[in-house]
Design a protein around this motif. Structure first.
Motif, PDB file in Angstrom:
ATOM      1  N   GLU A  17      -0.204   2.356  17.224  1.00  0.00           N
ATOM      2  CA  GLU A  17       1.038   2.031  16.431  1.00  0.00           C
ATOM      3  C   GLU A  17       1.343   0.777  15.919  1.00  0.00           C
ATOM      4  N   LEU A  18       0.996  -0.412  16.352  1.00  0.00           N
ATOM      5  CA  LEU A  18       0.898  -1.584  15.845  1.00  0.00           C
ATOM      6  C   LEU A  18      -0.005  -1.715  14.698  1.00  0.00           C
ATOM      7  N   GLU A  19      -1.187  -1.192  14.779  1.00  0.00           N
ATOM      8  CA  GLU A  19      -2.322  -1.156  13.941  1.00  0.00           C
ATOM      9  C   GLU A  19      -1.957  -0.705  12.612  1.00  0.00           C
ATOM     10  N   LEU A  24       0.127  -0.537   6.977  1.00  0.00           N
ATOM     11  CA  LEU A  24       1.246  -0.079   6.060  1.00  0.00           C
ATOM     12  C   LEU A  24       1.691  -1.618   5.479  1.00  0.00           C
ATOM     13  N   THR A  25       1.895  -2.679   6.457  1.00  0.00           N
ATOM     14  CA  THR A  25       2.393  -3.940   5.811  1.00  0.00           C
ATOM     15  C   THR A  25       1.505  -4.630   4.857  1.00  0.00           C
ATOM     16  N   GLU A  26       0.038  -4.508   4.977  1.00  0.00           N
ATOM     17  CA  GLU A  26      -1.116  -4.776   4.356  1.00  0.00           C
ATOM     18  C   GLU A  26      -1.188  -4.138   3.015  1.00  0.00           C
ATOM     19  N   TYR A  32       2.027  -5.378  -4.348  1.00  0.00           N
ATOM     20  CA  TYR A  32       2.717  -6.236  -5.046  1.00  0.00           C
ATOM     21  C   TYR A  32       2.027  -7.636  -5.524  1.00  0.00           C
ATOM     22  N   SER A  33       0.857  -7.829  -5.002  1.00  0.00           N
ATOM     23  CA  SER A  33       0.225  -9.175  -5.406  1.00  0.00           C
ATOM     24  C   SER A  33      -0.126  -9.216  -6.683  1.00  0.00           C
ATOM     25  N   PRO A  34      -0.504  -8.208  -7.496  1.00  0.00           N
ATOM     26  CA  PRO A  34      -0.923  -8.555  -9.006  1.00  0.00           C
ATOM     27  C   PRO A  34       0.268  -8.983  -9.514  1.00  0.00           C
TER      28      PRO A  34
END
Length: 103
Positions: A17-19, A24-26, A32-34
């Motif tokens: 679940e943590l992975e 999802l976070t990554e 949004y990084s572009p």
């Protein structure tokens, strides 16, 4: 110190679940990084400290269009590159309505 024993299957489930949460976070960050293109954004206080100016002077720069900004949740943000460019050209201290400085 307390030692809590849990079954390996429960530990593996939490790990999975943590992975999944990390993935999802990554993915969200990558999406949004572009938009930011590696640009660092500064708030009012950081710009004032960086330029050694008052909040009123910063407002004048914004009003005259000398320093572009973006607004998010009623808070202004400035690109570090825009602030650096204004610093390199020199502070336009006494600005007339026509955009020229008094000397």
């Amino acid at each position: 110190m307390k030692i809590i024993a849990i079954q390996k299957s429960a530990l593996d489930g939490m790990k999975n679940e943590l992975e999944a949460l990390l993935e999802l976070t990554e993915n969200a960050t990558r999406k949004y990084s572009p938009i930011f293109k590696g640009e660092q954004w500064l708030d009012n206080q950081e710009v004032c400290l960086m330029m050694s100016i008052t909040k009123r002077t910063l407002q004048t720069y914004k009003d005259k269009g000398l320093l572009p900004y973006s607004r998010l949740n009623r808070k202004n943000y400035y690109k570090r590159s825009d602030v650096q460019a204004l610093l390199e050209t020199g502070h336009p201290y006494n600005i007339n309505d026509d955009g020229f400085t008094d000397e």
